[in-house]
Scaffold this motif. Structure first.
Motif, mmCIF file in Angstrom:
data_model
loop_
_atom_site.group_PDB
_atom_site.id
_atom_site.type_symbol
_atom_site.label_atom_id
_atom_site.label_comp_id
_atom_site.label_asym_id
_atom_site.label_seq_id
_atom_site.Cartn_x
_atom_site.Cartn_y
_atom_site.Cartn_z
ATOM 1 N N GLY A 177 17.039 -3.954 17.757
ATOM 2 C CA GLY A 177 17.154 -4.396 19.131
ATOM 3 C C GLY A 177 15.920 -4.087 19.965
ATOM 4 N N GLY A 178 14.903 -3.454 19.381
ATOM 5 C CA GLY A 178 13.670 -3.145 20.096
ATOM 6 C C GLY A 178 13.641 -1.775 20.734
ATOM 7 N N ALA A 179 14.697 -0.970 20.584
ATOM 8 C CA ALA A 179 14.674 0.395 21.104
ATOM 9 C C ALA A 179 13.780 1.258 20.212
ATOM 10 C CB ALA A 179 16.090 0.964 21.159
ATOM 11 N N VAL A 180 13.100 2.215 20.822
ATOM 12 C CA VAL A 180 12.198 3.092 20.074
ATOM 13 C C VAL A 180 12.993 4.285 19.564
ATOM 14 C CG1 VAL A 180 10.169 4.584 20.213
ATOM 15 C CG2 VAL A 180 10.173 2.370 21.391
ATOM 16 N N VAL A 181 13.063 4.402 18.249
ATOM 17 C CA VAL A 181 13.789 5.517 17.642
ATOM 18 C C VAL A 181 12.853 6.626 17.201
ATOM 19 C CG1 VAL A 181 15.617 3.969 16.870
ATOM 20 C CG2 VAL A 181 13.729 4.518 15.316
ATOM 21 N N LEU B 115 15.564 5.456 22.355
ATOM 22 C CA LEU B 115 17.001 5.452 22.040
ATOM 23 C C LEU B 115 17.552 6.858 22.175
ATOM 24 C CD1 LEU B 115 19.176 3.414 21.065
ATOM 25 C CD2 LEU B 115 18.733 4.226 18.745
ATOM 26 N N THR B 116 18.689 7.008 22.835
ATOM 27 C CA THR B 116 19.240 8.336 23.129
ATOM 28 C C THR B 116 20.046 8.926 21.983
ATOM 29 O OG1 THR B 116 21.144 7.291 24.184
ATOM 30 C CG2 THR B 116 19.285 7.921 25.607
ATOM 31 N N PHE B 117 20.249 8.194 20.902
ATOM 32 C CA PHE B 117 20.988 8.737 19.752
ATOM 33 C C PHE B 117 20.309 8.259 18.472
ATOM 34 C CE2 PHE B 117 22.932 4.778 21.103
ATOM 35 C CZ PHE B 117 23.026 4.047 19.932
ATOM 36 N N GLU B 118 20.690 8.899 17.375
ATOM 37 C CA GLU B 118 20.047 8.588 16.106
ATOM 38 C C GLU B 118 20.675 7.357 15.469
ATOM 39 O OE1 GLU B 118 20.288 12.047 13.709
ATOM 40 O OE2 GLU B 118 18.763 13.151 14.860
ATOM 41 N N PRO B 119 19.888 6.518 14.880
ATOM 42 C CA PRO B 119 20.443 5.348 14.193
ATOM 43 C C PRO B 119 21.099 5.761 12.878
ATOM 44 C CG PRO B 119 18.069 5.435 13.898
ATOM 45 C CD PRO B 119 18.406 6.530 14.853
ATOM 46 N N ARG B 120 21.846 4.842 12.271
ATOM 47 C CA ARG B 120 22.527 5.131 11.008
ATOM 48 C C ARG B 120 21.520 5.240 9.868
ATOM 49 N NH1 ARG B 120 28.035 3.887 10.708
ATOM 50 N NH2 ARG B 120 28.918 3.121 12.676
ATOM 51 N N LEU B 121 21.836 6.077 8.889
ATOM 52 C CA LEU B 121 21.026 6.139 7.669
ATOM 53 C C LEU B 121 20.986 4.766 7.007
ATOM 54 C CD1 LEU B 121 22.135 9.540 6.056
ATOM 55 C CD2 LEU B 121 19.899 8.982 7.057
ATOM 56 N N GLN B 122 19.850 4.445 6.440
ATOM 57 C CA GLN B 122 19.602 3.193 5.727
ATOM 58 C C GLN B 122 19.576 1.974 6.645
ATOM 59 O OE1 GLN B 122 18.709 3.136 2.396
ATOM 60 N NE2 GLN B 122 18.726 5.359 2.795
ATOM 61 N N SER B 123 19.599 2.227 7.997
ATOM 62 C CA SER B 123 19.471 1.086 8.913
ATOM 63 C C SER B 123 18.045 0.571 8.854
ATOM 64 C CB SER B 123 19.863 1.496 10.331
ATOM 65 O OG SER B 123 19.010 2.525 10.803
ATOM 66 N N GLU B 124 17.894 -0.700 9.096
ATOM 67 C CA GLU B 124 16.578 -1.328 9.000
ATOM 68 C C GLU B 124 15.778 -1.053 10.265
ATOM 69 O OE1 GLU B 124 15.268 -5.845 8.820
ATOM 70 O OE2 GLU B 124 16.062 -5.174 6.871
ATOM 71 N N LEU B 125 14.531 -0.611 10.065
ATOM 72 C CA LEU B 125 13.626 -0.291 11.155
ATOM 73 C C LEU B 125 12.309 -1.036 10.958
ATOM 74 C CD1 LEU B 125 14.163 3.592 11.198
ATOM 75 C CD2 LEU B 125 15.306 1.905 12.653
ATOM 76 N N ALA B 126 11.472 -1.018 11.985
ATOM 77 C CA ALA B 126 10.145 -1.642 11.885
ATOM 78 C C ALA B 126 9.138 -0.785 12.638
ATOM 79 C CB ALA B 126 10.158 -3.061 12.457
ATOM 80 N N VAL B 127 7.974 -0.589 12.052
ATOM 81 C CA VAL B 127 6.875 0.120 12.713
ATOM 82 C C VAL B 127 5.909 -0.918 13.261
ATOM 83 C CG1 VAL B 127 4.886 1.635 12.403
ATOM 84 C CG2 VAL B 127 7.079 2.197 11.322
ATOM 85 N N ALA B 128 5.604 -0.823 14.552
ATOM 86 C CA ALA B 128 4.610 -1.700 15.168
ATOM 87 C C ALA B 128 3.287 -0.946 15.226
ATOM 88 C CB ALA B 128 5.042 -2.107 16.574
ATOM 89 N N GLY B 129 2.253 -1.541 14.675
ATOM 90 C CA GLY B 129 0.971 -0.841 14.666
ATOM 91 C C GLY B 129 -0.195 -1.748 14.327
ATOM 92 N N TYR B 130 -1.391 -1.256 14.602
ATOM 93 C CA TYR B 130 -2.633 -1.981 14.271
ATOM 94 C C TYR B 130 -3.035 -1.585 12.852
ATOM 95 C CZ TYR B 130 -2.867 -3.614 19.051
ATOM 96 O OH TYR B 130 -2.586 -4.247 20.243
ATOM 97 N N GLU C 127 20.648 3.253 25.743
ATOM 98 C CA GLU C 127 21.746 3.472 24.802
ATOM 99 C C GLU C 127 22.150 2.172 24.142
ATOM 100 O OE1 GLU C 127 24.932 5.270 26.891
ATOM 101 O OE2 GLU C 127 23.882 7.169 27.241
ATOM 102 N N THR C 128 21.356 1.138 24.425
ATOM 103 C CA THR C 128 21.727 -0.186 23.943
ATOM 104 C C THR C 128 21.166 -0.434 22.551
ATOM 105 O OG1 THR C 128 21.738 -1.030 26.205
ATOM 106 C CG2 THR C 128 21.615 -2.659 24.426
ATOM 107 N N GLN C 129 22.007 -0.936 21.693
ATOM 108 C CA GLN C 129 21.580 -1.416 20.392
ATOM 109 C C GLN C 129 21.915 -2.893 20.305
ATOM 110 O OE1 GLN C 129 23.475 1.422 17.577
ATOM 111 N NE2 GLN C 129 21.398 1.724 16.800
ATOM 112 N N GLY C 130 20.983 -3.639 19.762
ATOM 113 C CA GLY C 130 21.245 -5.064 19.645
ATOM 114 C C GLY C 130 20.486 -5.630 18.483
#
Length: 605
Positions: free
Chosen positions: A534-538, A471-486, A580-583
């Motif tokens: 939306g699946g963009a990497v932040v 992602l080319t810009f920073e997401p909003r504070l307190q926005s929901e994110l997810a970490v993908a990992g083993y 630059e897409t957020q979804g």
């Protein structure tokens, strides 16, 4: 174990004759024995009074025959009648062709099946009192002096005593010299320059006068050392009826332990293990087994691999063990064996400082015997549930064998179509070997120790399903994110999603290259991508802070920002994919995307 049997096992040869030869050669079969030991003793006994004594294995029956020959049909009949009349053969001896005869075990190294049949001249009858009933009782040989106590001989005396040796005894000395590492030529019973040189080297190594001719006492010492080693192994033919396999095993070192399909385990006290492989299946089964076996602890990574249309071999060695695996398609099944042998002790040269490992030469002898004797006894195969009622079930075990596990298992993210991966420096620190998805080797191409990120490149080009879009810009504070990992170190086949929120766009000390997360991630998630809805990497999850006087709450995590990752990649020759897409993706679609771009990074010693 007798000397002749031991030498047979080490230097067994498989002979074949044409149907025409089989019809032209005839034999006097004297007796048949259920065990090789009994047959070898019988052959030796008859050889004391009769010429042309041979010993053969009887096809797949597991029995062993003692026979005289080869003769013409008339010669065989005359020999049978003449020797039976003198009381030298049992009453049930009979004339036979060679159809049922297989491997020859007596005399050692002979190939009587390939010899031309000979006619027999009638022998002059011996006095009646000289006849003995050998079929019932063997004559007791007169006690002989102990050769180990024989006085030392001059070279001329040694040559004279050497001339009394028969063909088999001369070959026996070559076998022993070869075992000791001094003789490297053919076992032919001829004492030429090679044999003489080996005798000289053995004499020098053992503190004797170097003459190139072994004395009676020296020959006894050489053979005693060789046969003491053979006795310590107890090589013997073993038939596992459940597995449908016959093979020579070191019976003094291993014994049957259990069945855990598709394996029959044979174990002992010296760390030596033998595993017989027996499984219904075809070529696909064989190929699948080839892949599975290479995940086991007893099959080290380093070593030669060879897979062909109908068989495979896998060799492996590490500081603890050395193993050999063979499997083939036989009788409508996959059958084979594994020999697992402990490595020798480490020895350091005081002058050079180089460290090597002592070689246990017994392993080579055992492996040669196993390879030459391994055979399928028919359609019998281990049942798929064999041993299931007693086995210990564990995700870390396959049929009683431990799966190889990495020292560390972390996560990474694909960032190029050629398979380049971003992860953390903690994930790859101190690794002797790095793999992606436990299948592909990778190397560290670049690191940024200040931030704690590393770029990996696979040793051969990969083609990931998709690559991360930063992602080319920073997401909003307190926005929901997810970490993908083993999260669980690869115990699950796909990455998991751990949800959290963006707590701050900077680090605790105001660092603008990282962001703080409100999330409860596991160590295995380290290096995994941080995704928006939306699946963009932040960003990429960094390793937890350790040490110092402060202990952070469990729900505090840090991520290298997408912009930081893009700059690092550009500096090291990788052009990042940007968006630059957020979804908003459904949880199912977000999980599928995460599985495509997230990779298991394993660190091996």
């Amino acid at each position: 174990m007798s000397r002749a049997v031991a030498a047979f096992i080490l230097f067994v040869s498989i002979f074949s004759t044409s149907a025409a030869q089989a019809q032209q050669s005839y034999w006097v079969q004297v007796e048949a024995n259920a065990t090789l030991r009994e047959a070898e003793a019988a052959a030796r006994r008859y050889s004391q009074a009769i010429a042309d004594v041979n010993g053969f294995r009887l096809g797949q029956s597991g029995w062993y025959a003692v026979a005289l020959g080869p003769y013409t049909e008339t010669g065989a009949t005359e020999t049978l009648l003449e020797l039976r009349g003198r009381g030298l053969l049992p009453g049930d001896a009979y004339v036979s062709d060679s159809t049922a005869y297989g491997q020859q075990f007596w005399p050692v190294g002979a190939n009587a099946l390939g010899a031309a049949p000979m006619a027999v001249e009638p022998a002059a009858p011996e006095p009646a009192e000289a006849s003995q009933e050998l079929a019932e009782t063997a004559p007791e040989p007169a006690p002989e002096p102990d050769p180990l106590q024989a006085p030392e001989e001059t070279r001329q005396e040694a040559l004279r005593s050497e001339q009394t040796l028969d063909f088999d005894q001369r070959k026996e000395l070559q076998v022993a010299l070869q075992w000791e590492g001094y003789y490297r030529s053919m076992i032919d019973g001829a004492f030429g320059p090679g044999t003489r040189g080996a005798m000289s080297a053995w004499q020098e190594a053992n503190g004797f006068e170097i003459t190139g001719v072994l004395t009676t006492r020296q020959r006894a010492l050489l053979l005693k050392g060789y046969y003491d080693v053979l006795d310590s192994m107890g090589l013997a033919s073993v038939t596992d009826a459940e597995a449908g396999i016959e093979i020579t095993l070191p019976a003094a070192m291993v014994g049957f332990s259990r069945y855990e399909a598709p394996f029959a385990h044979y174990e002992g006290d010296e760390g030596v293990r033998v595993i017989l492989i027996s499984q219904r299946g075809d070529r696909a089964t064989l190929y699948g087994l080839y892949d599975i076996l290479q995940t086991l602890e007893v099959v080290p990574v380093e070593g030669e691999r060879r897979r062909r249309d109908s068989d495979f071999t896998i060799e492996g060695a590490n500081d603890e063990l050395i193993s050999y695996t063979y499997a083939t398609l036989a009788d409508g099944a996959v059958k084979g064996f594994m020999l697992i042998w402990p490595q020798g002790d480490a020895v350091t040269d005081p002058e050079t400082g180089e460290t090597t490992r002592e070689i246990d030469r017994r392993r080579a002898m055992v492996l040669d015997a196993m390879r030459s004797s391994f055979t399928s006894t028919g359609a019998a195969v281990l049942d798929d549930n064999a041993g299931l009622d007693t086995t210990t079930q564990s995700i870390d075990l396959i049929s009683g064998l431990e799966i190889r596990r990495a020292e560390k298992a972390r996560s990474g993210v694909y960032v190029s179509a050629q398979g380049a991966v971003l992860t953390t420096t903690e994930a790859v620190a101190g690794c002797g070997r790095i793999t992606l998805d436990e299948s592909y080797d990778a190397t560290v191409a670049a690191t940024d120790d200040t931030i704690g990120i590393a770029l990996l490149r696979p040793t051969r080009q990969l083609a990931p399903m998709r690559v991360a879009e930063l992602l080319t810009f920073e997401p909003r504070l307190q926005s929901e994110l997810a970490v993908a990992g083993y999260s669980y170190g690869g115990r699950l086949s796909s990455p998991t999603l751990t949800y959290g929120k963006l707590a701050d766009v900077r680090g605790l000390a105001g660092e603008d290259t990282i962001a703080r997360l409100d999330i409860r991630a596991q160590d295995g998630d380290t290096g995994g991508p941080v995704l928006d809805q939306g699946g963009a990497v932040v960003g990429m999850l960094l390793a937890s802070l350790t040490g110092g006087e402060r202990l952070l709450p469990a729900d505090v995590g840090f991520a290298a920002k997408s912009a930081t990752l893009a700059d690092f990649l550009a500096a090291n020759g990788v052009t990042a994919s940007l968006t630059e897409t957020q979804g908003a993706l459904t949880p199912y679609d977000l999980s599928a995307l995460a599985a495509d771009i997230t990779v298991l990074v394993s660190c091996w010693e």
